[in-house]
Design an enzyme around this catalytic site. Structure first.
Site, short mmCIF file in Angstrom:
data_model
loop_
_atom_site.label_atom_id
_atom_site.label_comp_id
_atom_site.label_asym_id
_atom_site.label_seq_id
_atom_site.Cartn_x
_atom_site.Cartn_y
_atom_site.Cartn_z
N GLU A 96 0.81 -1.22 0.00
CA GLU A 96 0.00 0.00 0.00
C GLU A 96 0.85 1.28 0.00
O GLU A 96 0.58 2.21 -0.77
CB GLU A 96 -0.94 0.00 1.22
CG GLU A 96 -1.98 1.08 1.14
CD GLU A 96 -2.85 1.17 2.40
OE1 GLU A 96 -2.40 0.78 3.48
OE2 GLU A 96 -3.99 1.66 2.27
N HIS A 107 0.77 13.53 -7.79
CA HIS A 107 -0.09 14.60 -7.26
C HIS A 107 0.72 15.82 -6.81
O HIS A 107 0.21 16.93 -6.80
CB HIS A 107 -0.96 14.05 -6.13
CG HIS A 107 -2.09 13.21 -6.66
ND1 HIS A 107 -3.40 13.39 -6.32
CD2 HIS A 107 -2.08 12.18 -7.54
CE1 HIS A 107 -4.16 12.51 -6.96
NE2 HIS A 107 -3.36 11.75 -7.70
N GLY A 120 5.14 22.52 -9.36
CA GLY A 120 5.45 21.18 -9.85
C GLY A 120 5.95 20.27 -8.74
O GLY A 120 5.41 20.27 -7.62
N ASP A 122 7.71 19.92 -6.17
CA ASP A 122 8.43 20.78 -5.22
C ASP A 122 8.15 20.46 -3.76
O ASP A 122 8.66 21.13 -2.86
CB ASP A 122 8.09 22.27 -5.48
CG ASP A 122 6.60 22.55 -5.29
OD1 ASP A 122 5.82 21.59 -5.04
OD2 ASP A 122 6.21 23.73 -5.38
N SER A 124 5.25 20.76 -2.32
CA SER A 124 4.22 21.65 -1.75
C SER A 124 3.08 20.85 -1.13
O SER A 124 2.44 21.30 -0.19
CB SER A 124 3.68 22.61 -2.82
OG SER A 124 3.03 21.90 -3.85
N THR A 251 -3.15 -8.08 -10.51
CA THR A 251 -1.79 -8.29 -9.98
C THR A 251 -1.20 -6.98 -9.44
O THR A 251 -0.20 -6.48 -9.97
CB THR A 251 -0.87 -8.83 -11.10
OG1 THR A 251 -0.98 -7.94 -12.24
CG2 THR A 251 -1.25 -10.24 -11.52
C1 HEM Z 1 -5.90 10.86 -15.73
C2 HEM Z 1 -5.02 10.76 -14.77
C3 HEM Z 1 -5.29 10.04 -13.49
C4 HEM Z 1 -6.44 9.88 -12.79
C5 HEM Z 1 -7.81 10.41 -13.14
C6 HEM Z 1 -6.13 9.06 -11.65
C7 HEM Z 1 -7.04 8.70 -10.68
C8 HEM Z 1 -6.77 7.86 -9.61
C9 HEM Z 1 -7.73 7.50 -8.61
C10 HEM Z 1 -9.16 7.99 -8.55
C11 HEM Z 1 -7.11 6.66 -7.77
C12 HEM Z 1 -7.72 6.01 -6.54
C13 HEM Z 1 -7.49 6.84 -5.29
C14 HEM Z 1 -8.20 6.21 -4.12
O1 HEM Z 1 -9.42 6.15 -4.16
O2 HEM Z 1 -7.53 5.77 -3.18
C15 HEM Z 1 -5.77 6.50 -8.22
C16 HEM Z 1 -4.84 5.72 -7.61
C17 HEM Z 1 -3.54 5.66 -8.00
N1 HEM Z 1 -2.93 6.41 -8.98
FE1 HEM Z 1 -3.86 7.51 -10.36
N2 HEM Z 1 -4.81 8.75 -11.66
C18 HEM Z 1 -4.25 9.33 -12.75
C19 HEM Z 1 -2.92 9.30 -13.11
C20 HEM Z 1 -1.93 8.73 -12.35
C21 HEM Z 1 -0.53 8.87 -12.59
C22 HEM Z 1 0.06 9.69 -13.73
C23 HEM Z 1 0.10 8.16 -11.65
C24 HEM Z 1 1.56 7.98 -11.40
C25 HEM Z 1 2.50 8.29 -12.22
C26 HEM Z 1 -0.90 7.54 -10.82
C27 HEM Z 1 -0.66 6.66 -9.79
C28 HEM Z 1 -1.63 6.09 -9.01
C29 HEM Z 1 -1.36 5.06 -8.05
C30 HEM Z 1 -0.03 4.37 -7.82
C31 HEM Z 1 -2.56 4.81 -7.39
C32 HEM Z 1 -2.82 3.79 -6.29
C33 HEM Z 1 -2.70 4.38 -4.92
C34 HEM Z 1 -3.00 3.32 -3.87
O3 HEM Z 1 -3.03 2.13 -4.19
O4 HEM Z 1 -3.21 3.71 -2.74
N3 HEM Z 1 -2.13 7.93 -11.27
N4 HEM Z 1 -5.58 7.25 -9.34
#
Ligand code: HEM
Length: 395
Positions: A96, A107, A120, A122, A124, A251
């Protein structure tokens, strides 16, 4: 009294060379003439050393603890990486905290726009966490922000939070078998201000909006797809709060290409309550699908890139590494940072049993072909009856 010290010189060709002028004793300067003579001698020595200089990427520096690195300033990071592994990542797991730390790199970094502001990558999101964790798109991010803040305080971390976030993300990813070894550049200054709101994409945004936002931050559609591959090691807590830890593919502990395959399969069910903003149907119990992932896999601008990774682990690794390399330094000049990539652990390869596949009890026809110019690769289903995907356990 002057003491000359080691200096790193950077030249326009982009190559670093090291100039070391070290004296064991202080230099005593009795007169202006002596000073002139000494300067001439130092400059002559410098010229010789420049002529013999080795480009930085070939340099090897032995740290006091025995680690070898390309730049002395990276030495301080090796013990920090060990502490991250033991105290944040539960002994080096792709669990996790590793997933959340990867999400945090994004983010923090995407909080940048040439017109709207933001610094960016940084830090913040850590320094101004009261403001940024309240943004709607940052739902659930407070867990890892708090964990990283506590870690920094309890381990007396002195590097800037922008560096810390990207370091933790790269180390966390290295725990996921199949991942590329990410670049880590060191030296981001502290953040000046909080990022403005509404710069982080939401899962219910249209593809037009998502691509425009990424483009504003400097990314093309292919790079967006590569970055979204991060959802191969990911789960959602806040989309359907009745089923926290529900992964995006079967996975979540492997940095494989299953997310590109499973998001392309026909959605048939909601794993929990359904009807949640930003969620669409997934192909198997226990797995959640974001509306944005689903649409990126089916939009004519991104579908062929999405499909191209389905059975191309090496291509995915290369594209992800390149896109992350860019993302991790949004808001910074690459030339002002020091390459400390050699502090990042080398990830394990995928286990021999892993490989691109359809889910058990499914067929090629369950793939919703969206790329107009090439067929989706033919894949075999895993043997056995249909199963349910287990949640990512909290740690
Ligand atoms: C269109 C762009 C993106 C959207 C709309 C998006 C949206 C989301 C959402 C809604 C979650 C679930 C958060 C939660 O409910 O806990 C999530 C998880 C995650 N996102 Fe994205 N994401 C985007 C791009 C990215 C990018 C660019 C990365 C990394 C380079 C990323 C990495 C992750 C990871 C690793 C998780 C899992 C976090 C966890 O397991 O706790 N996402 N994302």
């Amino acid at each position: 009294m002057y003491t000359a010290e080691a200096k790193n010189l950077r030249y326009k060709e982009g190559k670093d060379i090291e100039l070391k002028i070290q004296t064991n004793r202080p230099l005593l300067l009795p007169s202006a003439m002596a000073l002139t003579g000494l300067l001439c001698a130092v400059l002559a020595l410098a010229a010789v050393q420049i002529a013999n200089a080795v480009p930085q990427h070939n340099k090897r520096f032995a740290c006091a603890d025995g680690h070898i690195t390309s730049n002395e300033v990276c030495c301080q990071l090796f013990p920090l990486v060990d502490q991250l592994q033991s105290d944040l990542f539960d002994g080096g797991e792709c669990g996790e905290e590793a997933h959340e730390s990867l999400r945090l790199t994004f983010h923090d970094a995407i909080g940048f726009s040439p017109t709207k502001g933001g610094g960016g990558a940084d830090g913040s999101i850590i320094v101004f966490s009261d403001i940024e964790t309240a943004f709607h798109a940052n739902g659930g991010i407070d867990d890892i922000v708090d964990a990283q803040k506590q870690f920094m305080a309890s381990h007396n971390v002195t590097i800037n939070p922008g560096d810390f976030i990207q370091l933790a993300g790269a180390v966390g990813v290295s725990n996921c078998p199949g991942a590329p070894r990410l670049e880590f550049l060191f030296g981001r200054p502290p953040p000046a201000a909080a990022s403005p709101d509404l710069l982080i994409p939401e899962p219910f945004d249209t593809i037009d909006t998502i691509l425009a936002r990424f483009s504003d931050a400097g990314f093309n559609a292919s790079e967006v797809v590569a970055l979204l591959g991060s959802h191969t090691v990911a789960a959602a807590d806040t989309i359907d709060t009745t089923i926290p830890g529900t992964p995006f593919d079967s996975t979540p502990g492997l940095f494989d290409t299953q997310v590109f395959i499973e998001v392309q399969m026909r959605g048939i069910l909601f794993p929990g309550t359904g009807g949640n903003q930003g969620e669409v149907e997934s192909p198997v119990p226990g797995e959640i699908r974001l509306q944005s992932d689903s649409e990126l896999a089916r939009d004519s601008r991104t579908a062929c890139d999405w499909q191209s990774f389905a059975n191309n682990q090496a291509g995915f690794q290369t594209a992800f590494r390149a896109a992350m390399q860019k993302m991790a330094i949004i808001g910074h000049d690459r030339n002002s940072l020091v390459d400390c990539s050699d502090v990042i652990p080398v990830p394990e390869p995928l286990p021999a049993t892993a490989g691109p596949h359809l889910l058990p009890d499914s067929v090629q026809g369950d793939i919703e072909q969206a790329c107009a110019t090439a067929p989706f690769p033919v894949l075999a289903a895993l043997p056995g009856p249909a199963t349910s995907v287990a949640p990512v356990p909290p740690s």
